[in-house]
Design a protein around this motif. Structure first.
Motif, PDB file in Angstrom:
ATOM      1  N   SER A   1      32.839 -17.491  11.837  1.00  0.00           N
ATOM      2  CA  SER A   1      32.331 -16.472  12.765  1.00  0.00           C
ATOM      3  C   SER A   1      32.380 -16.981  14.200  1.00  0.00           C
ATOM      4  O   SER A   1      32.699 -16.225  15.132  1.00  0.00           O
ATOM      5  CB  SER A   1      30.897 -16.088  12.398  1.00  0.00           C
ATOM      6  OG  SER A   1      30.840 -15.482  11.120  1.00  0.00           O
TER       7      SER A   1
ATOM      8  N   ILE B   1      32.060   0.532  14.902  1.00  0.00           N
ATOM      9  CA  ILE B   1      31.009  -0.214  15.604  1.00  0.00           C
ATOM     10  C   ILE B   1      31.608  -1.165  16.620  1.00  0.00           C
ATOM     11  O   ILE B   1      31.047  -1.376  17.709  1.00  0.00           O
ATOM     12  CB  ILE B   1      30.120  -0.965  14.595  1.00  0.00           C
ATOM     13  CG1 ILE B   1      29.286   0.033  13.803  1.00  0.00           C
ATOM     14  CG2 ILE B   1      29.204  -1.959  15.301  1.00  0.00           C
ATOM     15  CD1 ILE B   1      28.389   0.924  14.643  1.00  0.00           C
TER      16      ILE B   1
ATOM     17  N   MET C   1      30.627  -1.371  20.423  1.00  0.00           N
ATOM     18  CA  MET C   1      30.258  -2.636  21.068  1.00  0.00           C
ATOM     19  C   MET C   1      31.042  -2.833  22.361  1.00  0.00           C
ATOM     20  O   MET C   1      30.491  -3.268  23.382  1.00  0.00           O
ATOM     21  CB  MET C   1      30.507  -3.801  20.114  1.00  0.00           C
ATOM     22  CG  MET C   1      29.542  -3.887  18.945  1.00  0.00           C
ATOM     23  SD  MET C   1      30.059  -5.098  17.697  1.00  0.00           S
ATOM     24  CE  MET C   1      30.033  -6.597  18.661  1.00  0.00           C
TER      25      MET C   1
ATOM     26  N   THR D   1      23.466  -6.848  18.860  1.00  0.00           N
ATOM     27  CA  THR D   1      24.226  -7.199  17.655  1.00  0.00           C
ATOM     28  C   THR D   1      23.460  -8.184  16.786  1.00  0.00           C
ATOM     29  O   THR D   1      23.318  -7.990  15.567  1.00  0.00           O
ATOM     30  CB  THR D   1      25.588  -7.801  18.042  1.00  0.00           C
ATOM     31  OG1 THR D   1      26.312  -6.865  18.853  1.00  0.00           O
ATOM     32  CG2 THR D   1      26.407  -8.120  16.809  1.00  0.00           C
ATOM     33  N   LYS D   2      22.956  -9.238  17.381  1.00  0.00           N
ATOM     34  CA  LYS D   2      22.312 -10.290  16.593  1.00  0.00           C
ATOM     35  C   LYS D   2      20.886  -9.936  16.193  1.00  0.00           C
ATOM     36  O   LYS D   2      20.394 -10.390  15.156  1.00  0.00           O
ATOM     37  CB  LYS D   2      22.337 -11.608  17.376  1.00  0.00           C
ATOM     38  CG  LYS D   2      23.750 -12.154  17.573  1.00  0.00           C
ATOM     39  CD  LYS D   2      24.493 -12.266  16.250  1.00  0.00           C
ATOM     40  CE  LYS D   2      25.927 -12.719  16.437  1.00  0.00           C
ATOM     41  NZ  LYS D   2      26.670 -12.737  15.149  1.00  0.00           N
TER      42      LYS D   2
ATOM     43  N   SER E   1      20.098  -7.284  15.085  1.00  0.00           N
ATOM     44  CA  SER E   1      20.250  -6.415  13.919  1.00  0.00           C
ATOM     45  C   SER E   1      19.965  -7.139  12.612  1.00  0.00           C
ATOM     46  O   SER E   1      19.862  -6.501  11.556  1.00  0.00           O
ATOM     47  CB  SER E   1      21.667  -5.831  13.878  1.00  0.00           C
ATOM     48  OG  SER E   1      22.634  -6.840  13.623  1.00  0.00           O
TER      49      SER E   1
ATOM     50  N   VAL F   1      24.759   0.020  18.324  1.00  0.00           N
ATOM     51  CA  VAL F   1      25.251  -1.310  17.956  1.00  0.00           C
ATOM     52  C   VAL F   1      24.245  -2.006  17.033  1.00  0.00           C
ATOM     53  O   VAL F   1      24.616  -2.602  16.007  1.00  0.00           O
ATOM     54  CB  VAL F   1      25.496  -2.167  19.215  1.00  0.00           C
ATOM     55  CG1 VAL F   1      25.757  -3.626  18.835  1.00  0.00           C
ATOM     56  CG2 VAL F   1      26.677  -1.607  20.001  1.00  0.00           C
TER      57      VAL F   1
ATOM     58  N   SER G   1      25.421  -2.575  13.214  1.00  0.00           N
ATOM     59  CA  SER G   1      25.585  -3.955  12.760  1.00  0.00           C
ATOM     60  C   SER G   1      24.642  -4.272  11.609  1.00  0.00           C
ATOM     61  O   SER G   1      25.027  -4.950  10.647  1.00  0.00           O
ATOM     62  CB  SER G   1      25.323  -4.920  13.931  1.00  0.00           C
ATOM     63  OG  SER G   1      26.224  -4.696  14.990  1.00  0.00           O
TER      64      SER G   1
ATOM     65  N   ILE H   1      25.938  -2.602   8.424  1.00  0.00           N
ATOM     66  CA  ILE H   1      27.077  -3.342   7.872  1.00  0.00           C
ATOM     67  C   ILE H   1      26.599  -4.515   7.024  1.00  0.00           C
ATOM     68  O   ILE H   1      27.018  -4.690   5.872  1.00  0.00           O
ATOM     69  CB  ILE H   1      28.001  -3.831   9.004  1.00  0.00           C
ATOM     70  CG1 ILE H   1      28.792  -2.648   9.582  1.00  0.00           C
ATOM     71  CG2 ILE H   1      28.960  -4.901   8.500  1.00  0.00           C
ATOM     72  CD1 ILE H   1      29.607  -2.989  10.805  1.00  0.00           C
ATOM     73  N   ASP H   2      25.711  -5.341   7.571  1.00  0.00           N
ATOM     74  CA  ASP H   2      25.200  -6.497   6.824  1.00  0.00           C
ATOM     75  C   ASP H   2      24.452  -6.058   5.569  1.00  0.00           C
ATOM     76  O   ASP H   2      24.603  -6.653   4.498  1.00  0.00           O
ATOM     77  CB  ASP H   2      24.267  -7.335   7.717  1.00  0.00           C
ATOM     78  CG  ASP H   2      25.028  -8.146   8.747  1.00  0.00           C
ATOM     79  OD1 ASP H   2      26.254  -8.297   8.578  1.00  0.00           O
ATOM     80  OD2 ASP H   2      24.409  -8.620   9.715  1.00  0.00           O
TER      81      ASP H   2
ATOM     82  N   ASN I   1      23.044 -15.546  11.407  1.00  0.00           N
ATOM     83  CA  ASN I   1      23.109 -14.952  12.746  1.00  0.00           C
ATOM     84  C   ASN I   1      22.651 -15.910  13.830  1.00  0.00           C
ATOM     85  O   ASN I   1      23.274 -16.018  14.895  1.00  0.00           O
ATOM     86  CB  ASN I   1      22.264 -13.675  12.794  1.00  0.00           C
ATOM     87  CG  ASN I   1      22.981 -12.492  12.175  1.00  0.00           C
ATOM     88  OD1 ASN I   1      24.037 -12.645  11.573  1.00  0.00           O
ATOM     89  ND2 ASN I   1      22.422 -11.310  12.302  1.00  0.00           N
TER      90      ASN I   1
END
Length: 287
Positions: free
Chosen positions: A11, A75, A79, A95-96, A98, A152, A156, A159-160, A247
């Motif tokens: 990542s 997404i 973003m 994002t993070k 999330s 966002v 996000s 998605i996770d 994350n």
């Protein structure tokens, strides 16, 4: 923990590749579409079973996975727009942050439990993301454009959460490559459709730089998901801990990479974020 560390590494490499796009004048949108097809090919190469589309569509996970792929690229475009309107720092934090969504999902739906210190670690993780991401002026959000970082954040997190749900309900380890290939294939197909529609206004210009950039991005992108799935399969850690560590470690690692490779300068509050990240990871992983 090795799989989680490899997911964090992959990542973080994605952010390095994105950084190099600017240096080598790579057009991000084209490279991203190529990247999804490269990641899809990686999944197909590592899948040991027979790939038959007819059989795949009969599985319980196919259509949800295909929709997840569409969400991936959607997404991403949100973003990109948020970064332009609200700034990179705001979008990065959204994002993070999330990570809160899959953590809450795991606690409520899967009845996962956290120790007191793990709970403190997750709260510190949110603080770590904030302080590691803010710049001199801090986070400035125009209420009129609040919708973009909110989308966002939600996208996000969804998605996770969806990755965890599909992995837990439908997949065994042998299906991880074909699952990943389906996600990335759907994202790539959506990207091609978008480019074709947009070509009425902006002619298509795919060149060698964009293809090479897409290849360099697609390989770590595939393995970031593959190793995350492997980490989520570890019985010694619950998913709330995995998502938190993943994350926050990515934020911490990319911050350090920015210093070492790109001579980025950190403010004292950024160093505070790195320190909180280290403490939160130790609390979540070890207590």
């Amino acid at each position: 923990m090795l799989n989680l560390a490899l997911s964090v590494l992959c990542s973080s490499l994605i952010f390095v590749v994105f950084k190099l796009f600017g240096t080598y004048k790579v057009q991000s949108l084209y490279a991203i579409v190529v990247n999804y097809f490269v990641a899809c090919i990686c999944g197909l190469l590592f899948y040991e079973g027979d790939v038959q589309l007819g059989n795949l569509t009969q599985t319980g996970w196919f259509y949800g996975t295909f929709a997840l792929g569409v969400l991936f690229i959607t997404i991403f475009n949100v973003m990109a727009k948020s970064s332009q309107v609200n700034g990179v720092a705001v979008t990065s934090v959204a994002t993070k942050m999330s990570l809160a969504i899959p953590v809450v999902f795991a606690l409520v739906v899967y009845k996962e439990s956290l120790s007191f210190w793990q709970g403190i670690g997750i709260l510190l993780a949110l603080g770590a993301v904030y302080f590691a991401s803010i710049k001199k002026k801090g986070l400035v959000i125009d209420p009129k454009t609040l919708l973009l970082p909110f989308l966002v954040f939600v996208g996000s997190g969804v998605i996770d959460t969806t990755i965890k749900y599909i992995q837990d309900e439908f997949l065994d380890e042998s299906l991880y490559p074909i699952f990943s290939a389906t996600v990335f294939g759907a994202a790539g197909t959506t990207g091609v459709i978008y480019l074709l529609i947009n070509s009425r206004k902006v002619p298509l210009k795919l060149n060698l730089k964009n293809v090479v950039g897409g290849i360099c991005l697609g390989i770590p992108n595939y393995f970031s998901i593959y190793f995350l799935l492997q980490a989520l399969n570890n019985p010694n850690f619950n998913s709330a801990s995995i998502f938190t560590i993943n994350n926050v470690a990515v934020v911490m690692f990319t911050t350090l990479i920015g210093i070492l490779l790109f001579n980025e300068k950190l403010l004292p509050k950024n160093w505070l974020g790195v320190g909180l990240a280290i403490i939160s990871i130790l609390l979540v992983a070890l207590l």
